[in-house]
Scaffold this motif. Structure first.
Motif, PDB file in Angstrom:
ATOM      1  N   MET A  32      -0.849   1.552   5.799  1.00  0.00           N
ATOM      2  CA  MET A  32      -1.566   1.766   4.552  1.00  0.00           C
ATOM      3  C   MET A  32      -2.957   2.312   4.847  1.00  0.00           C
ATOM      4  N   GLN A  33      -3.558   2.921   3.846  1.00  0.00           N
ATOM      5  CA  GLN A  33      -4.873   3.512   4.048  1.00  0.00           C
ATOM      6  C   GLN A  33      -5.870   2.502   4.617  1.00  0.00           C
ATOM      7  N   GLN A  34      -5.743   1.249   4.205  1.00  0.00           N
ATOM      8  CA  GLN A  34      -6.685   0.208   4.633  1.00  0.00           C
ATOM      9  C   GLN A  34      -6.701  -0.012   6.144  1.00  0.00           C
ATOM     10  N   HIS A  35      -5.666   0.430   6.849  1.00  0.00           N
ATOM     11  CA  HIS A  35      -5.569   0.181   8.286  1.00  0.00           C
ATOM     12  C   HIS A  35      -5.819   1.429   9.132  1.00  0.00           C
ATOM     13  N   PHE A  36      -6.385   2.462   8.495  1.00  0.00           N
ATOM     14  CA  PHE A  36      -6.778   3.670   9.221  1.00  0.00           C
ATOM     15  C   PHE A  36      -8.286   3.865   9.093  1.00  0.00           C
ATOM     16  N   LEU A  37      -8.875   4.464  10.123  1.00  0.00           N
ATOM     17  CA  LEU A  37     -10.274   4.871  10.101  1.00  0.00           C
ATOM     18  C   LEU A  37     -10.349   6.382  10.213  1.00  0.00           C
ATOM     19  N   VAL A  38     -11.381   6.946   9.588  1.00  0.00           N
ATOM     20  CA  VAL A  38     -11.568   8.397   9.614  1.00  0.00           C
ATOM     21  C   VAL A  38     -13.026   8.723   9.910  1.00  0.00           C
ATOM     22  N   ASP A  39     -13.233   9.904  10.475  1.00  0.00           N
ATOM     23  CA  ASP A  39     -14.575  10.424  10.704  1.00  0.00           C
ATOM     24  C   ASP A  39     -14.954  11.273   9.489  1.00  0.00           C
ATOM     25  N   PRO A  40     -15.979  10.880   8.719  1.00  0.00           N
ATOM     26  CA  PRO A  40     -16.359  11.677   7.542  1.00  0.00           C
ATOM     27  C   PRO A  40     -16.790  13.101   7.876  1.00  0.00           C
ATOM     28  N   ASP A  41     -17.183  13.326   9.107  1.00  0.00           N
ATOM     29  CA  ASP A  41     -17.576  14.666   9.533  1.00  0.00           C
ATOM     30  C   ASP A  41     -16.327  15.435   9.969  1.00  0.00           C
ATOM     31  N   GLY A  42     -15.616  15.975   8.990  1.00  0.00           N
ATOM     32  CA  GLY A  42     -14.395  16.717   9.270  1.00  0.00           C
ATOM     33  C   GLY A  42     -13.135  16.001   8.863  1.00  0.00           C
ATOM     34  N   TRP A  43     -13.252  14.718   8.474  1.00  0.00           N
ATOM     35  CA  TRP A  43     -12.115  13.931   7.992  1.00  0.00           C
ATOM     36  C   TRP A  43     -10.926  13.986   8.952  1.00  0.00           C
ATOM     37  N   ARG A  44     -11.155  13.418  10.133  1.00  0.00           N
ATOM     38  CA  ARG A  44     -10.097  13.268  11.129  1.00  0.00           C
ATOM     39  C   ARG A  44      -9.826  11.788  11.351  1.00  0.00           C
ATOM     40  N   LEU A  45      -8.576  11.459  11.654  1.00  0.00           N
ATOM     41  CA  LEU A  45      -8.243  10.068  11.945  1.00  0.00           C
ATOM     42  C   LEU A  45      -8.935   9.632  13.233  1.00  0.00           C
ATOM     43  N   THR A  46      -9.544   8.454  13.181  1.00  0.00           N
ATOM     44  CA  THR A  46     -10.207   7.928  14.381  1.00  0.00           C
ATOM     45  C   THR A  46      -9.671   6.553  14.777  1.00  0.00           C
ATOM     46  N   GLY A  47      -8.721   6.003  14.011  1.00  0.00           N
ATOM     47  CA  GLY A  47      -8.212   4.700  14.407  1.00  0.00           C
ATOM     48  C   GLY A  47      -7.092   4.186  13.529  1.00  0.00           C
ATOM     49  N   LEU A  48      -6.214   3.417  14.144  1.00  0.00           N
ATOM     50  CA  LEU A  48      -5.169   2.643  13.474  1.00  0.00           C
ATOM     51  C   LEU A  48      -5.243   1.246  14.045  1.00  0.00           C
ATOM     52  N   PHE A  49      -5.291   0.231  13.175  1.00  0.00           N
ATOM     53  CA  PHE A  49      -5.489  -1.131  13.665  1.00  0.00           C
ATOM     54  C   PHE A  49      -4.637  -2.118  12.875  1.00  0.00           C
ATOM     55  N   ASP A  50      -4.777  -3.378  13.195  1.00  0.00           N
ATOM     56  CA  ASP A  50      -4.110  -4.515  12.547  1.00  0.00           C
ATOM     57  C   ASP A  50      -2.597  -4.508  12.811  1.00  0.00           C
ATOM     58  N   PHE A  51      -2.240  -4.841  14.058  1.00  0.00           N
ATOM     59  CA  PHE A  51      -0.837  -4.887  14.451  1.00  0.00           C
ATOM     60  C   PHE A  51      -0.287  -6.312  14.498  1.00  0.00           C
ATOM     61  N   GLU A  52      -0.991  -7.278  13.938  1.00  0.00           N
ATOM     62  CA  GLU A  52      -0.517  -8.656  14.023  1.00  0.00           C
ATOM     63  C   GLU A  52       0.838  -8.864  13.341  1.00  0.00           C
ATOM     64  N   PRO A  53       1.178  -8.138  12.221  1.00  0.00           N
ATOM     65  CA  PRO A  53       2.492  -8.349  11.617  1.00  0.00           C
ATOM     66  C   PRO A  53       3.573  -7.411  12.156  1.00  0.00           C
ATOM     67  N   ALA A  54       3.365  -6.824  13.324  1.00  0.00           N
ATOM     68  CA  ALA A  54       4.333  -5.880  13.884  1.00  0.00           C
ATOM     69  C   ALA A  54       5.711  -6.524  14.035  1.00  0.00           C
ATOM     70  N   MET A  55       6.736  -5.694  13.932  1.00  0.00           N
ATOM     71  CA  MET A  55       8.122  -6.140  14.062  1.00  0.00           C
ATOM     72  C   MET A  55       8.912  -5.082  14.826  1.00  0.00           C
ATOM     73  N   ILE A  56      10.150  -5.402  15.108  1.00  0.00           N
ATOM     74  CA  ILE A  56      11.106  -4.439  15.657  1.00  0.00           C
ATOM     75  C   ILE A  56      12.272  -4.360  14.682  1.00  0.00           C
ATOM     76  N   GLY A  57      12.580  -3.147  14.212  1.00  0.00           N
ATOM     77  CA  GLY A  57      13.663  -3.021  13.242  1.00  0.00           C
ATOM     78  C   GLY A  57      13.849  -1.597  12.783  1.00  0.00           C
ATOM     79  N   ASP A  58      14.333  -1.433  11.555  1.00  0.00           N
ATOM     80  CA  ASP A  58      14.637  -0.137  10.985  1.00  0.00           C
ATOM     81  C   ASP A  58      13.346   0.608  10.658  1.00  0.00           C
ATOM     82  N   ALA A  59      13.218   1.845  11.156  1.00  0.00           N
ATOM     83  CA  ALA A  59      12.002   2.627  10.937  1.00  0.00           C
ATOM     84  C   ALA A  59      11.699   2.816   9.454  1.00  0.00           C
TER      85      ALA A  59
END
Length: 306
Positions: A207-234
């Motif tokens: 979700m948008q809440q778990h991504f970071l962006v650089d306002p100078d050019g609007w590029r992704l700079t991070g994805l975080f919060d993997f505590e609820p990670a699972m293994i299953g159907d993509a």
């Protein structure tokens, strides 16, 4: 320093007590050799999270969520440097005291995508969802076997059965009207979700809440919060994608799935929406300004039809 927390009531009493939480965080930082670094608590998140100086983040997990702490430490260690978007590097993780766990990680740079979204021009939004689709494709292509000892659910079919058995009660508990509730059993019965899918590493809250962006050019700079990670159907990861990244915008979803390399059947996506561990259909209807009445099949097309 921090007490045993095994129930929701104990958690509610502790998490808001900043004097207690800060004392525990300071003690732990001292043990980790960071006693001189200033602590700043982040206001968001389901767990207490502190900035430690300017370069590190300390995330605390109570006794009742200790497995989540172990899982996040392991997943972040496994992922570091493998995705086209940065993820936090792990400095250390492990037990603290009284069953608490911690993860000490590097701090990602950038602005939260959810907060920035309204200011981002349409062409940049399109490029960002393309980058998210590419990152998700890489995540799902990784071998999850090294994490099978810490990530569930193990038997995907059994997981679906448990979620399906509780689906109506879960939505009723959130206040979903009867006109929607009565459709759930029939809709879920009509959707042939795979019981033994290709096993993929899932973030589960893309979700948008778990991504970071650089306002100078609007590029992704991070994805975080993997505590609820699972293994299953993509396809399970496309619940958050459709609801909280592209937010029911068919053009953006088409861009994202093109970058991902394939789409997801809308009925499968809505079925997983109803079966998601944190499913809350009334909230989704409010967020996306969904209809007060209608059919679940129509909702699937509206939200996940690209």
């Amino acid at each position: 320093m921090l007490p045993v927390v095994e129930t929701d009531e104990e958690w509610d009493a502790v998490v808001g007590d900043e004097t207690l939480m800060r004392a525990g965080a300071e003690d732990l930082c001292t043990r980790l050799g960071l006693g001189d670094a200033p602590l700043t608590r982040f206001p968001d998140g389901s767990q207490p999270v502190y900035a430690v100086g300017g370069d590190r983040v300390l995330k605390l997990f109570p006794t009742s969520a200790a497995r989540d702490g172990v899982a996040e430490g392991r997943v972040l260690s496994h992922l570091h440097g493998l995705l086209p978007v940065p993820t936090p590097g792990v400095d250390d993780f492990g037990p603290y005291e009284n069953g608490w766990q911690y993860v000490l990680m590097s701090r990602l740079r950038g602005e939260n995508l959810a907060r920035a979204w309204e200011r981002i021009p349409r062409p940049d939004r399109e490029r960002l969802v393309t980058e998210i689709g590419e990152a998700l494709a890489v995540l799902h292509s990784l071998d999850p076997a090294p994490l099978e000892d810490v990530l569930g659910p193990g038997d995907w079919g059994a997981f679906l059965d448990r979620q399906r058995a509780n689906a109506v009660a879960q939505q009723r508990g959130h206040g979903l009207p009867d006109s929607w509730l009565e459709q759930i059993p029939g809709f879920l019965a009509s959707v042939p979700l795979p019981r033994t899918p290709r096993r993929s590493l899932l973030h589960t809250e893309v979700m948008q809440q778990h991504f970071l962006v650089d306002p100078d050019g609007w590029r992704l700079t991070g994805l975080f919060d993997f505590e609820p990670a699972m293994i299953g159907d993509a396809a399970y990861d496309f619940v958050g994608v459709g609801l909280f990244v592209t937010r029911g915008d068919p053009h953006l979803l088409a861009r994202l799935t093109a970058a991902y390399g394939s789409g997801v059947d809308p009925s499968h996506a809505l079925a997983y929406t109803l079966l998601h561990v944190y499913s809350n259909l009334p909230w989704y209807l409010r967020e996306l300004e969904g209809p007060a009445e209608g059919t679940l099949s129509g909702l699937a097309r509206a939200w996940f039809g690209a």
